[in-house]
Design a protein around this motif. Structure first.
Motif: not given
Length: 194
Positions: A103-104, A127, A130-131, A133
Motif C-alpha cells: 500500500a502507498t 487497487e 491502494r497502491v 502514495k
C-alpha cells in the motif's frame, strides 16, 4: 478480463521493431513526467516493452514493479532483464485488480494497452488508489477507437478515452487529462487526492 486478454503465444508481436515506430516508449514516458527515484507499477507489463524504459527513467534509485498475469510473459521479461543487467525491475505475477504490491508504495500506476481487456475497471482503479502514495498518479495508455484496427484489437474492444477519464473522476482522481499519444493510442492521467 480473460476473454480479451492478449495471448502469450503472440508475445513476439510485443517486441516487433515496427512497434518502436508507432509506439515509441520515449514519447510516452516523456508525457508521464517521471522523476528519478520514482517507484512505478507497470501493470500488464507483458514482455517489458515499457518496464525497461521506465526503469531507466526512474534511475538506479527507482524501482519498477512489472506486473503481469501470464507467467509466459514474465519469463520473456526475465530474459530481457538478464540480458540488460537491469536490477531495478521486479517481475510480479498478479492480476491488475490484485497486484499484491505494498500500500502507498508507488508514484505511478501505469497500464499500457490493457484497459480494453479489463472487465471490472472499478476494481482496478480501487487497487490503483491502494497502491499509489499521496500525490501519485495513474496513467492509462490504450488504443484509440477512431483509427483502423491494425495493429491493435478490434474496434469493438476499444474504449473511448473520455469514458476512461470519467471512470478516473468517479473514483476520486483529480487533474484528469486526456491526450492523443503516438499514432494509435490515447493517454489518460489523473492524480491521487486524499
Amino acid at each position: 478480463m480473460h476473454g480479451k486478454r492478449f495471448a502469450a503465444s503472440e508475445a513476439h508481436r510485443l517486441d516487433d521493431p515496427a512497434r518502436q515506430l508507432w509506439l515509441p516508449p520515449a514519447e510516452v514516458i516523456a508525457a508521464l513526467c517521471l522523476r528519478a527515484g520514482d517507484t512505478i507499477a507497470d501493470v500488464g507489463a507483458g514482455t517489458g516493452y515499457f518496464s525497461l524504459p521506465l526503469a531507466q527513467a526512474a534511475g538506479p534509485e527507482g524501482k519498477v514493479y512489472a506486473v503481469d498475469a501470464q507467467e509466459e510473459m514474465l519469463l520473456l521479461l526475465r530474459q530481457k532483464l538478464d540480458q540488460a543487467a537491469c536490477i531495478n525491475v521486479e517481475p510480479i505475477r498478479a492480476e491488475a485488480d490484485q497486484t499484491g504490491l505494498p500500500a502507498t508504495s508507488c508514484a505511478l500506476f501505469f497500464l499500457a494497452n490493457l484497459w480494453h481487456e479489463i472487465e471490472d475497471r472499478a476494481a482496478v482503479l480501487k487497487e490503483a488508489r491502494r497502491v499509489l502514495k499521496m500525490g501519485g498518479r495513474i496513467a492509462i495508455l490504450d488504443w484509440r477507437p477512431d483509427v483502423e484496427p491494425e495493429p491493435g484489437p478490434p474496434l469493438a474492444h476499444r474504449v473511448d478515452p473520455l469514458q476512461a477519464a470519467a471512470d478516473l473522476r468517479s473514483t476520486g482522481f483529480v487533474q484528469v487529462t486526456v491526450a492523443v499519444s503516438c499514432r494509435y493510442s490515447w493517454l489518460v492521467q489523473g492524480d491521487m487526492q486524499p
